[in-house]
Write an enzyme that holds these catalytic residues in place. Sequence first.
Site, PDB file in Angstrom:
ATOM      1  N   LYS A 150      -2.483   6.215  -4.149  1.00 50.76           N
ATOM      2  CA  LYS A 150      -3.766   7.058  -3.897  1.00 50.76           C
ATOM      3  C   LYS A 150      -3.591   8.403  -4.328  1.00 50.76           C
ATOM      4  O   LYS A 150      -2.142   8.995  -4.712  1.00 50.76           O
ATOM      5  CB  LYS A 150      -3.820   7.364  -2.510  1.00 50.76           C
ATOM      6  CG  LYS A 150      -3.834   5.996  -1.658  1.00 50.76           C
ATOM      7  CD  LYS A 150      -3.871   6.543   0.010  1.00 50.76           C
ATOM      8  CE  LYS A 150      -3.545   5.000   0.665  1.00 50.76           C
ATOM      9  NZ  LYS A 150      -2.190   4.797   0.672  1.00 50.76           N
TER      10      LYS A 150
ATOM     11  N   TYR B  74       3.331  10.056  -0.019  1.00 51.72           N
ATOM     12  CA  TYR B  74       4.505   9.643   0.733  1.00 51.72           C
ATOM     13  C   TYR B  74       5.764   9.805   0.144  1.00 51.72           C
ATOM     14  O   TYR B  74       6.691   9.707   0.700  1.00 51.72           O
ATOM     15  CB  TYR B  74       4.120   8.158   0.888  1.00 51.72           C
ATOM     16  CG  TYR B  74       2.909   7.669   1.331  1.00 51.72           C
ATOM     17  CD1 TYR B  74       2.091   8.434   2.289  1.00 51.72           C
ATOM     18  CD2 TYR B  74       2.609   6.131   1.362  1.00 51.72           C
ATOM     19  CE1 TYR B  74       0.922   7.884   2.545  1.00 51.72           C
ATOM     20  CE2 TYR B  74       1.387   5.669   1.711  1.00 51.72           C
ATOM     21  CZ  TYR B  74       0.467   6.669   2.524  1.00 51.72           C
ATOM     22  OH  TYR B  74      -0.750   6.328   2.832  1.00 51.72           O
TER      23      TYR B  74
ATOM     24  N   HIS C 157      -6.920  10.044  -1.545  1.00 53.20           N
ATOM     25  CA  HIS C 157      -6.341   9.797  -0.423  1.00 53.20           C
ATOM     26  C   HIS C 157      -7.267  10.507   0.696  1.00 53.20           C
ATOM     27  O   HIS C 157      -7.312  10.083   1.632  1.00 53.20           O
ATOM     28  CB  HIS C 157      -4.942  10.409  -0.558  1.00 53.20           C
ATOM     29  CG  HIS C 157      -3.870  10.107   0.445  1.00 53.20           C
ATOM     30  ND1 HIS C 157      -2.527  10.117   0.172  1.00 53.20           N
ATOM     31  CD2 HIS C 157      -4.110   9.678   1.841  1.00 53.20           C
ATOM     32  CE1 HIS C 157      -1.925   9.521   1.370  1.00 53.20           C
ATOM     33  NE2 HIS C 157      -2.864   9.349   2.242  1.00 53.20           N
TER      34      HIS C 157
ATOM     35  N   ASP D 202       0.746  -1.169  -0.133  1.00 51.40           N
ATOM     36  CA  ASP D 202       0.046  -0.055   0.178  1.00 51.40           C
ATOM     37  C   ASP D 202       0.920   1.269   0.019  1.00 51.40           C
ATOM     38  O   ASP D 202       1.784   1.559   0.855  1.00 51.40           O
ATOM     39  CB  ASP D 202      -0.855   0.015   1.202  1.00 51.40           C
ATOM     40  CG  ASP D 202      -1.569   1.141   1.137  1.00 51.40           C
ATOM     41  OD1 ASP D 202      -3.018   1.320   0.791  1.00 51.40           O
ATOM     42  OD2 ASP D 202      -1.477   2.199   1.903  1.00 51.40           O
TER      43      ASP D 202
END
Length: 323
Positions: free
Chosen positions: A77, A52, A108, A47
């Site tokens: 996302k 990120y 997200h 994931d």
Amino acid sequence: MAASVPSFKLNTGATIPAIGLGTWQAKPGEVKAAVSHALKSGYRHIDGALCYQNEKEVGEGIKESGVPRSEIFLTSKVWSSYHDRVEECLDQTLSDLGTDYLDLYLIHWPVRLAPNGTHPLFPVKEDGSRNIDWEWDQSKTWEQMESVLSKGKVKAIGISNCGIPIIQKLLKEGKVKPAVNQVELHPYNPEHELVKFCQDNDILVQAYSPLGSTSSPLHKDESLTKIAEKHNQSTATILLSYLVSKNIVVLPKSVTPSRIESNLKTIKLDQNEIDTLDKLAESGKQTRVNSPPWGSDFGFPHWYGPNNKNAPEGARLLAGKSA
């Protein structure tokens, strides 16, 4: 090892491993090794997210593992500053990961950040607060998600951090039902009503922060430690088993090889143990780990503390309201 990991079905008919490696807050330099080790240890579910800022390393880790892409369930996302450019965000993710499709693509956060030249991911106003576009209709974002799905760039689409009123609106206005809702879940933030709503509507629930946080008092909770001692297991194993037993996908994050391996293990808990963990939050322990300063509760009743009692003035409170 991979065969022992339980799996669930999405409303698309696809199968998803019940345990995935979370990559949020994994530092540069650590993610590649963590992903590679996880896949070599039997994980088949990773994931990630553009926000990120480590997807290139995730892609490198996948490559290094030697596990074929076709065997891996890969999620990313779309970030809030791309709500009017979903496909552009997706193309960046696909390029960074080194793949031509995702198994699952999520929104997200159900809110748009309006780019203004200050920062590509977190545009801010002059006062330093997030430059949020509250006029943006989330159904426009969802339409673009449906478009990349129809093009075959993603196999399933879903949402993240969405409370009941936001889901109700999407179900009413969208053509495709979300396959997943990924939210913070653990015994101190169980979201019973939301979980039931999603499962009643055939939306699979995924848990981020399923172990709480590293500093959380959850791991020292006497009710939890008693169950762990009874089974001669770690508190982490009990927490993951608790959620998986409720048909919830767990996404524990670790970069430590031994923890990555141990997080793949779940055991059977009896109904009394599940009930005990179910009731911890309502006994005065309700606590979220992750409540970023969005200025909204997104339909979560305990975003700003229990029953949103600490909500700041002007916060957009949706909990308890219908779409």
